[in-house]
Design a protein around this motif. Structure first.
Motif, PDB file in Angstrom:
ATOM      1  N   LEU A   1      -8.901  -2.181   1.897  1.00 10.36           N
ATOM      2  CA  LEU A   1      -7.525  -1.957   2.346  1.00 10.36           C
ATOM      3  C   LEU A   1      -6.599  -1.673   1.166  1.00 10.36           C
ATOM      4  CD1 LEU A   1      -7.243  -4.698   5.121  1.00 10.36           C
ATOM      5  CD2 LEU A   1      -7.695  -2.252   5.388  1.00 10.36           C
ATOM      6  N   LEU A   2      -6.770  -2.405   0.066  1.00 12.09           N
ATOM      7  CA  LEU A   2      -5.942  -2.155  -1.113  1.00 12.09           C
ATOM      8  C   LEU A   2      -6.226  -0.781  -1.711  1.00 12.09           C
ATOM      9  CD1 LEU A   2      -6.076  -5.650  -2.858  1.00 12.09           C
ATOM     10  CD2 LEU A   2      -4.101  -4.600  -1.741  1.00 12.09           C
ATOM     11  N   TRP A   3      -7.478  -0.397  -1.738  1.00  8.98           N
ATOM     12  CA  TRP A   3      -7.827   0.923  -2.264  1.00  8.98           C
ATOM     13  C   TRP A   3      -7.228   2.027  -1.398  1.00  8.98           C
ATOM     14  CZ3 TRP A   3     -12.669   4.113  -1.276  1.00  8.98           C
ATOM     15  CH2 TRP A   3     -12.763   5.168  -2.201  1.00  8.98           C
ATOM     16  N   LEU A   4      -7.289   1.843  -0.102  1.00 13.73           N
ATOM     17  CA  LEU A   4      -6.713   2.821   0.814  1.00 13.73           C
ATOM     18  C   LEU A   4      -5.207   2.924   0.636  1.00 13.73           C
ATOM     19  CD1 LEU A   4      -7.172   4.722   3.249  1.00 13.73           C
ATOM     20  CD2 LEU A   4      -6.921   2.720   4.732  1.00 13.73           C
ATOM     21  N   TRP A   5      -4.573   1.820   0.300  1.00 13.60           N
ATOM     22  CA  TRP A   5      -3.118   1.805   0.170  1.00 13.60           C
ATOM     23  C   TRP A   5      -2.653   2.320  -1.194  1.00 13.60           C
ATOM     24  CZ3 TRP A   5      -0.005  -3.097  -1.260  1.00 13.60           C
ATOM     25  CH2 TRP A   5       1.361  -2.813  -1.225  1.00 13.60           C
ATOM     26  N   LEU A   6      -3.380   1.963  -2.272  1.00 15.23           N
ATOM     27  CA  LEU A   6      -2.903   2.239  -3.621  1.00 15.23           C
ATOM     28  C   LEU A   6      -3.510   3.486  -4.255  1.00 15.23           C
ATOM     29  CD1 LEU A   6      -2.956  -1.407  -5.048  1.00 15.23           C
ATOM     30  CD2 LEU A   6      -0.978  -0.130  -4.192  1.00 15.23           C
ATOM     31  N   ALA A   7      -4.619   3.962  -3.764  1.00 16.93           N
ATOM     32  CA  ALA A   7      -5.268   5.111  -4.407  1.00 16.93           C
ATOM     33  C   ALA A   7      -4.405   6.362  -4.263  1.00 16.93           C
ATOM     34  CB  ALA A   7      -6.634   5.344  -3.781  1.00 16.93           C
ATOM     35  N   PRO A   8      -4.268   7.130  -5.340  1.00 25.30           N
ATOM     36  CA  PRO A   8      -3.495   8.377  -5.239  1.00 25.30           C
ATOM     37  C   PRO A   8      -4.202   9.393  -4.346  1.00 25.30           C
ATOM     38  CG  PRO A   8      -4.553   8.245  -7.384  1.00 25.30           C
ATOM     39  CD  PRO A   8      -4.785   6.923  -6.714  1.00 25.30           C
ATOM     40  N   ARG A   9      -3.415  10.195  -3.653  1.00 25.91           N
ATOM     41  CA  ARG A   9      -3.965  11.187  -2.740  1.00 25.91           C
ATOM     42  C   ARG A   9      -4.121  12.538  -3.437  1.00 25.91           C
ATOM     43  NH1 ARG A   9      -4.671   7.040  -0.512  1.00 25.91           N
ATOM     44  NH2 ARG A   9      -4.162   6.505   1.644  1.00 25.91           N
ATOM     45  N   VAL A  10      -5.099  13.292  -2.982  1.00 22.51           N
ATOM     46  CA  VAL A  10      -5.318  14.642  -3.487  1.00 22.51           C
ATOM     47  C   VAL A  10      -4.710  15.611  -2.474  1.00 22.51           C
ATOM     48  CG1 VAL A  10      -7.032  16.353  -4.188  1.00 22.51           C
ATOM     49  CG2 VAL A  10      -7.433  13.918  -4.639  1.00 22.51           C
TER      50      VAL A  10
END
Length: 222
Positions: A75-84
């Motif tokens: 969930l944290l990765w989904l929230w904090l990861a930058p989008r391409v």
């Protein structure tokens, strides 16, 4: 004058240990060194078996708890990861920012989150059982790997659709949309386990219980 005749030597008869035949009785049976050693060995084996069962129970609990913590990683990765960002036209789907590093940022975010959660899990396990043990460390390492796999799966599953072409058709031409979340460096899946073992080893070395010092016998002075 003749000397008195000496009665012939009478053979000694064995004493009967029964109280009816005399006051002499056999001493009570005292356990010898061999029986005492066997008793102590049985006690040691029972204690070792109980300690082994406790180690296995605690290790199973740690394995399950650390694995379930992978939900937080996902969930944290989904929230904090930058989008391409992607964009489409009649010819196909393209990167909107060809010089962007968002894909690498997604891997870096996953590694940082895994390292942080691995350190927290190591602290929690150490506080749960300071004595540690090989089974506990192994459960922590395996649980970290399973948690990383679970977090990766959650991020990909709940992230943007993996079918980029269908997603582009859905949003329309010239509209920016996010690419699906992907972990390019699969070695990042080991970050949790490595961080957890390093932190747990450091805590055990600094604050873990110490083995008692052996008592060395001092030879008497001449």
């Amino acid at each position: 004058m003749t000397a008195p005749l000496t009665p012939p030597h009478q053979p000694h008869e064995p004493h009967d240990s029964s109280p009816e035949n005399g006051p002499w009785q056999s001493p009570p049976a005292v356990p010898g060194p061999s029986s005492m050693y066997a008793h102590e060995t049985a006690k040691d084996q029972a204690a070792a078996a109980a300690e082994l069962r406790k180690d296995l129970r605690d290790s199973a609990l740690v394995l399950v708890a650390v694995t379930l913590a992978g939900v937080a990683l996902g969930l944290l990765w989904l929230w904090l990861a930058p989008r391409v960002p992607l964009i489409s036209n009649r010819e196909g789907v393209f990167l909107k920012d060809t010089e962007g590093e968002a894909a690498i940022g997604a891997d870096g975010t996953f590694v940082l989150l895994a390292v942080g959660l691995g350190a927290l899990s190591a602290v929690a396990v150490f506080l749960f059982r300071r004595r540690g043990g090989m089974a506990l460390v192994l459960a922590l390492a395996v649980g970290g790997l399973l948690a990383s796999l679970l977090g990766w799966g959650i991020g990909v599953w709940f992230g943007p659709p993996r079918d980029v072409v269908a997603h582009a058709r859905e949003v329309g031409e010239g509209v920016t949309f996010d690419a699906y979340l992907e972990l390019g460096a699969k070695g990042a899946l080991l970050a949790w386990s490595v961080a957890a073992m390093v932190v747990h080893l450091g805590l055990t070395a600094l604050f873990g219980p110490r083995d008692p010092e052996p008592d060395w016998a001092v030879p008497p002075t001449q």
